[in-house]
Design a protein around this motif. Structure first.
Motif, PDB file in Angstrom:
ATOM      1  N   GLY A 131      11.285  -5.818   9.658  1.00  0.00           N
ATOM      2  CA  GLY A 131      10.477  -5.059   9.062  1.00  0.00           C
ATOM      3  C   GLY A 131      11.092  -4.120   7.923  1.00  0.00           C
ATOM      4  N   VAL A 132      10.489  -3.299   7.345  1.00  0.00           N
ATOM      5  CA  VAL A 132      10.904  -2.684   6.166  1.00  0.00           C
ATOM      6  C   VAL A 132      11.093  -1.215   6.709  1.00  0.00           C
ATOM      7  CG1 VAL A 132      10.278  -1.695   3.884  1.00  0.00           C
ATOM      8  CG2 VAL A 132       9.598  -4.255   4.435  1.00  0.00           C
ATOM      9  N   LEU A 133      12.060  -0.548   6.113  1.00  0.00           N
ATOM     10  CA  LEU A 133      12.489   1.004   6.400  1.00  0.00           C
ATOM     11  C   LEU A 133      12.087   1.709   5.045  1.00  0.00           C
ATOM     12  CD1 LEU A 133      15.950   0.828   8.134  1.00  0.00           C
ATOM     13  CD2 LEU A 133      13.435   0.901   9.222  1.00  0.00           C
ATOM     14  N   LEU A 134      11.073   2.596   5.180  1.00  0.00           N
ATOM     15  CA  LEU A 134      10.856   3.338   4.138  1.00  0.00           C
ATOM     16  C   LEU A 134      11.561   4.740   3.849  1.00  0.00           C
ATOM     17  CD1 LEU A 134       6.981   2.825   4.139  1.00  0.00           C
ATOM     18  CD2 LEU A 134       8.631   1.434   2.582  1.00  0.00           C
ATOM     19  N   ASP A 135      11.635   5.446   2.957  1.00  0.00           N
ATOM     20  CA  ASP A 135      12.332   6.683   2.743  1.00  0.00           C
ATOM     21  C   ASP A 135      11.915   7.704   3.948  1.00  0.00           C
ATOM     22  OD1 ASP A 135       9.939   6.705   1.547  1.00  0.00           O
ATOM     23  OD2 ASP A 135      10.799   8.245  -0.296  1.00  0.00           O
TER      24      ASP A 135
ATOM     25  N   THR B 236       0.898  -1.292  -0.102  1.00  0.00           N
ATOM     26  CA  THR B 236      -0.024   0.040  -0.126  1.00  0.00           C
ATOM     27  C   THR B 236       0.846   1.375  -0.012  1.00  0.00           C
ATOM     28  OG1 THR B 236      -1.752  -1.085   1.052  1.00  0.00           O
ATOM     29  CG2 THR B 236      -1.791   1.228   1.263  1.00  0.00           C
ATOM     30  N   TRP B 237       2.003   1.237   0.757  1.00  0.00           N
ATOM     31  CA  TRP B 237       2.823   2.502   0.897  1.00  0.00           C
ATOM     32  C   TRP B 237       3.480   2.697  -0.487  1.00  0.00           C
ATOM     33  CZ3 TRP B 237       4.473   0.047   6.139  1.00  0.00           C
ATOM     34  CH2 TRP B 237       3.479   0.334   7.147  1.00  0.00           C
ATOM     35  N   THR B 238       4.150   1.309  -0.953  1.00  0.00           N
ATOM     36  CA  THR B 238       4.829   1.711  -2.099  1.00  0.00           C
ATOM     37  C   THR B 238       4.070   2.113  -3.329  1.00  0.00           C
ATOM     38  OG1 THR B 238       5.026  -0.878  -2.353  1.00  0.00           O
ATOM     39  CG2 THR B 238       6.931   0.135  -1.048  1.00  0.00           C
ATOM     40  N   ASP B 239       3.034   1.589  -3.482  1.00  0.00           N
ATOM     41  CA  ASP B 239       2.126   1.912  -4.438  1.00  0.00           C
ATOM     42  C   ASP B 239       1.809   3.393  -4.385  1.00  0.00           C
ATOM     43  OD1 ASP B 239       1.837  -0.518  -5.355  1.00  0.00           O
ATOM     44  OD2 ASP B 239      -0.032  -1.189  -4.678  1.00  0.00           O
ATOM     45  N   ALA B 240       1.720   3.840  -2.971  1.00  0.00           N
ATOM     46  CA  ALA B 240       1.533   5.434  -3.027  1.00  0.00           C
ATOM     47  C   ALA B 240       2.813   6.278  -3.216  1.00  0.00           C
ATOM     48  CB  ALA B 240       0.900   5.593  -1.552  1.00  0.00           C
ATOM     49  N   GLY B 241       3.810   5.613  -3.643  1.00  0.00           N
ATOM     50  CA  GLY B 241       4.983   6.330  -3.817  1.00  0.00           C
ATOM     51  C   GLY B 241       6.099   6.199  -2.840  1.00  0.00           C
ATOM     52  N   ALA B 242       6.101   5.771  -1.742  1.00  0.00           N
ATOM     53  CA  ALA B 242       7.337   5.220  -1.003  1.00  0.00           C
ATOM     54  C   ALA B 242       8.238   4.523  -1.619  1.00  0.00           C
ATOM     55  CB  ALA B 242       6.553   4.751   0.393  1.00  0.00           C
ATOM     56  N   ARG B 243       9.504   4.600  -1.091  1.00  0.00           N
ATOM     57  CA  ARG B 243      10.491   3.901  -1.475  1.00  0.00           C
ATOM     58  C   ARG B 243      11.086   2.962  -0.362  1.00  0.00           C
ATOM     59  NH1 ARG B 243      14.743   7.447  -3.898  1.00  0.00           N
ATOM     60  NH2 ARG B 243      13.835   8.854  -2.148  1.00  0.00           N
ATOM     61  N   VAL B 244      11.352   1.587  -0.469  1.00  0.00           N
ATOM     62  CA  VAL B 244      11.928   0.765   0.432  1.00  0.00           C
ATOM     63  C   VAL B 244      13.649   1.372   0.345  1.00  0.00           C
ATOM     64  CG1 VAL B 244      12.725  -1.383   1.158  1.00  0.00           C
ATOM     65  CG2 VAL B 244      10.435  -1.127   0.307  1.00  0.00           C
ATOM     66  N   LYS B 245      14.093   1.642   1.642  1.00  0.00           N
ATOM     67  CA  LYS B 245      15.522   2.102   1.763  1.00  0.00           C
ATOM     68  C   LYS B 245      16.150   1.051   2.631  1.00  0.00           C
ATOM     69  CE  LYS B 245      16.652   5.563   0.295  1.00  0.00           C
ATOM     70  NZ  LYS B 245      17.495   5.795  -1.033  1.00  0.00           N
ATOM     71  N   GLY B 246      15.549   0.072   3.166  1.00  0.00           N
ATOM     72  CA  GLY B 246      16.460  -0.767   3.985  1.00  0.00           C
ATOM     73  C   GLY B 246      15.483  -1.616   4.858  1.00  0.00           C
ATOM     74  N   HIS B 247      16.043  -2.184   5.739  1.00  0.00           N
ATOM     75  CA  HIS B 247      15.207  -3.297   6.760  1.00  0.00           C
ATOM     76  C   HIS B 247      15.805  -3.009   8.210  1.00  0.00           C
ATOM     77  CE1 HIS B 247      14.348  -5.110   2.751  1.00  0.00           C
ATOM     78  NE2 HIS B 247      13.408  -5.719   3.512  1.00  0.00           N
ATOM     79  N   LYS B 248      14.811  -3.547   8.897  1.00  0.00           N
ATOM     80  CA  LYS B 248      15.301  -3.498  10.493  1.00  0.00           C
ATOM     81  C   LYS B 248      15.266  -4.885  10.937  1.00  0.00           C
ATOM     82  CE  LYS B 248      12.818  -2.759  13.860  1.00  0.00           C
ATOM     83  NZ  LYS B 248      12.071  -2.379  14.923  1.00  0.00           N
ATOM     84  N   VAL B 249      15.995  -5.314  11.801  1.00  0.00           N
ATOM     85  CA  VAL B 249      15.836  -6.610  12.811  1.00  0.00           C
ATOM     86  C   VAL B 249      15.332  -5.921  14.128  1.00  0.00           C
ATOM     87  CG1 VAL B 249      16.633  -8.670  13.452  1.00  0.00           C
ATOM     88  CG2 VAL B 249      17.404  -7.839  11.323  1.00  0.00           C
ATOM     89  N   GLY B 250      14.269  -6.582  14.722  1.00  0.00           N
ATOM     90  CA  GLY B 250      13.915  -6.383  16.003  1.00  0.00           C
ATOM     91  C   GLY B 250      13.838  -7.465  16.976  1.00  0.00           C
TER      92      GLY B 250
END
Length: 262
Positions: A80-84, A48-62
């Motif tokens: 999880g995913v890190l967005l711009d 949903t976020w990327t379809d709206a224009g967000a870009r994946v810039k990395g990941h996180k481990v928790g």
């Protein structure tokens, strides 16, 4: 969970972002939610976020440290995913209102110089893929009311991601012993916690290995230039408007996150 339930759970979390109102635990409404179901819910939101224009810039481990696992009553890492939009400039005033229930975690951030794809990634592979590390403060958040989360809840909620503040001084891995690296966490100039890199699965590198292999099982990979947050060195710390948080890492330097006053 059937596809309709996955969509409904993802919609509830997206509504929490939109309204600023946390929701009850998903594991209450969907008691049979599996780890795979939770990642499916996460994926719907990311699309949903990327379809709206967000870009994946990395990941996180928790949930990589014993302190964090005890604090939240879980016993397994998540990702999880890190967005711009999650990357916040150091020392800029962060509006507390952009989060629901923010807490801060000190971490070292890996910046990859080349792709890293599992399965079968070793520690040597991971070290070779890292171009440099940066000091980081992750602002975690939860769309689940009162942080009443089980492992599937936090996975579905994009691993309780919120934002990240990166330091600006890159350091090469060959100048560091991440397992022995100490960390001091200050709030408003007062020391509130300490830790060492070994709290993160024995070494933050092990978290990077875990992430690359887990993603690889699903046909995903880490890309050159991506930022990877391997997990907190200390327990998470709540923040309030007006707080200034600083993490100082031996051999890596410091990073400061400043939250705007009311």
């Amino acid at each position: 969970m059937d596809p309709g339930s996955v969509e409904k759970a993802a919609g509830a979390l997206l509504d929490a972002y939109a309204t600023g109102t946390p929701i009850s635990p998903l594991t209450t409404d969907y008691p049979d939610m599996s780890i795979a179901d939770a990642y499916a819910v996460q994926a719907v939101q990311v699309k949903t976020w990327t379809d709206a224009g967000a870009r994946v810039k990395g990941h996180k481990v928790g949930l990589t440290s014993a302190a964090m696992q005890r604090q939240l009553g879980v016993n397994y890492p998540d990702s999880g995913v890190l967005l711009d939009s999650m990357f916040l400039p150091e020392n800029d005033a962060i509006e507390r209102s952009r989060f629901l229930q923010p807490r801060v975690e000190p971490e070292v951030a890996f910046v990859l110089g080349r792709p890293l794809a599992g399965p079968g990634v070793t520690a040597a592979d991971a070290v070779g893929a890292v171009e440099y590390v940066l000091p980081a403060l992750e602002v975690i958040d939860s769309r689940i009311a009162d942080w009443k989360i089980k492992l599937p809840d936090t996975i579905a909620d994009n691993a309780s991601s919120g934002g990240v503040v990166l330091g600006t001084r890159p350091v090469r891995l060959d100048d560091l012993d991440l397992a022995l690296m100490g960390c001091l966490l200050h709030r408003n100039g007062n020391l509130i916690d300490t830790g060492a890199g070994g709290a993160v699965l024995g070494s933050p590198i092990n978290a990077l290995v875990w992430l690359a292999n887990v993603l690889g099982e699903n046909g995903e990979s880490l890309e050159a230039g991506h930022v990877v947050l391997p997990g907190s060195i200390t327990a998470m710390v709540p923040v309030s408007p007006g707080d200034t948080m600083t993490a100082t890492f031996a051999g890596v330097g410091s990073v400061t996150a400043r939250f705007a006053a009311p």
